[in-house]
Design an enzyme around this catalytic site. Sequence first.
Site, short mmCIF file in Angstrom:
data_model
loop_
_atom_site.label_atom_id
_atom_site.label_comp_id
_atom_site.label_asym_id
_atom_site.label_seq_id
_atom_site.Cartn_x
_atom_site.Cartn_y
_atom_site.Cartn_z
N GLU A 158 0.83 -1.25 -0.15
CA GLU A 158 -0.05 0.10 -0.02
C GLU A 158 0.80 1.15 -0.10
O GLU A 158 0.34 2.47 -0.66
CB GLU A 158 -1.07 0.01 1.18
CG GLU A 158 -2.20 -1.13 0.97
CD GLU A 158 -1.82 -2.42 1.78
OE1 GLU A 158 -0.64 -2.63 2.01
OE2 GLU A 158 -2.45 -3.21 1.53
N GLN B 64 -9.02 -6.09 11.96
CA GLN B 64 -8.53 -4.84 11.09
C GLN B 64 -9.16 -3.47 11.16
O GLN B 64 -9.32 -2.65 10.29
CB GLN B 64 -8.84 -5.39 9.70
CG GLN B 64 -7.78 -6.61 9.16
CD GLN B 64 -7.65 -6.93 7.73
OE1 GLN B 64 -8.47 -6.58 6.88
NE2 GLN B 64 -6.55 -7.62 7.52
#
Length: 565
Positions: free
Chosen positions: A50, A113
């Site tokens: 990312e 998450q």
Amino acid sequence: MQISGAQMVIEALIKEGVDTVFGYPGGAIMNVYDEIYKQDGFKHILNRHEQASIHAAEGYAKASGKVGVAMITSGPGFTNAVTGLADAYMDSIPLVVISGQVPMSLIGTDGFQEIDAIGISRPCTKHNYLVTDAADLPRILKEAFYIARTGRPGPVHVDIPKDITAQIAEFDYDFALELETYKPHVKGNPRQIKKAIDAIANAKRPLFYLGGGIINANASDEVRKLVQITGIPAVETFMARGVLSHEDALLIGMLGMHGSYAANMAMSETDLVIGLGVRFDDRVTGKLSEFAKNADVIHVDIDPASISKLVHADYPIVGDLKNVAGDMLSQVDKINSDKYETWRDTINNFAELHPLTFHEDTQRIKPQWVVKRVGELLGDDANISTDVGQHQMWAAQFYPFSRPRQFISSGGLGTMGFGFPAALGVKAASPEKTSINFTGDGSILMNCQELMTAVEQKIPVINIILNNNYLGMVRQWQTLFYDKRHSETDLSVQPDFVKLSEAFGGIGYRVNTKEEFDAALKDAVEKNVVAFIEVIVHRLENVMPMVPSGGSLFNMMLLEKKETK
Ligand SMILES: Cc1ncc(C[n+]2csc(CCOP(=O)(O)OP(=O)(O)O)c2C)c(N)n1
Ligand SMILES: [Mg+2]
């Protein structure tokens, strides 16, 4: 029309004219990725980390002048992206970054998450949003793009819980934005501009101090004219490389910690600083109390908060540089360029006394030679990205830049790992130019997984690894300021860079001589696939001149007159 939040994201991106999105999927953003699968309005590039997605979006934005877009999932996807957000914020790069979040019902439960993404992104974005109702999405996305690209550009983060991407609501994008508290001031005050012009006309030793804001404002043409017509010498910051062409006789060079002697001396001797799109960063000013001590200061910037933040502005002008430089141009007839001839001579003498140069070596290639050679061979045909370290400074010092948006590097944050993914974004935005990334043996390992992205997407970035077997810039400081105690900077143990590239399907070259370098670069350009060119360079070369941290700009360490190594 009634559509899901995920569909709204797609529709809004298409309406904003987005053609390329960099990203990486995961649980919380899956509804959006499902819609990406079904559409063909833009291309999605799957990076392999990312952080790389954000840097690629930055490279894309800087090369194209458009807003860069990245898409990531919650939790670790988001935290991996934070460095990129901070990087874009420091360098005023317009981005819209969309992250998935856990469903609304799980927020605050330590859900799988889950991370407080907007809490983390607040200090490193221009603006951020947590979307709590799909009905707000059209407005939020429209605002996000508007805020990212207007005023002082910057990254905007939009965090969307998973259930909101599934929620159905009305989508209409054709409306006018009403932002009560955000109204960038684009037109400079005419009275202030007139005063500034009078100050220039009265000055004996004025100096243009050109910054990255000029490139963001697409004002390089106006600034080039201003410099040419007034005959006033100019220095560029690291972020402004390419505003003036290297061929411009009035360009003295880059100033700052690794600026040229002439540029730093000119700044120390000027009686009027004409700062355009600059922020008086500490790497530029050195010791603030002694910076341009005898000068008045004109400071033009789109961001009122940056004016008189570090150096008092005698002539503050808030406005978009394209407008302000244009307004200044209409009054330059008051300025007599002949008047500055003695001043130009003084500066030329500085440049003759200590020119920006380096000493060749008979044993090993000097890294500066590599940069100059790429300039000779590719020049304007290449866009230049860099990683962070000595190689970055040599690229900024020695590449013959000829246009704005040619040089893409991490300035404010100094992010190792920026270069390769940024160069992918640059190539995606500007496929007609060769995309070169000057990198180091340390930096390249921080995002080398992007070899896979480059191979899969057929993005032929050429990475030139200036291999000194050191974290060279840190080693340089240890040599100079820590009595040569080279603590944890020796990178003698290394991968086989040629095989590393080949393992992903790229090509690789190891180069020891100048002839080998020329041949490798030519071959890599012709083959047009992602490449590593590893150049074995002199290990102990230092970047010079150097203003020691916290020192005065005029107190530079200089290249020794004769090579002793
Ligand atoms: C992410 C990150 N970690 C640490 C640093 C500190 N740092 C600045 S330059 C540098 C050395 C870079 O080494 P290399 O990529 O080999 O470049 P060289 O200086 O040798 O040209 C380091 C560790 C940084 N800028 N960024
Ligand atoms: Mg190195």
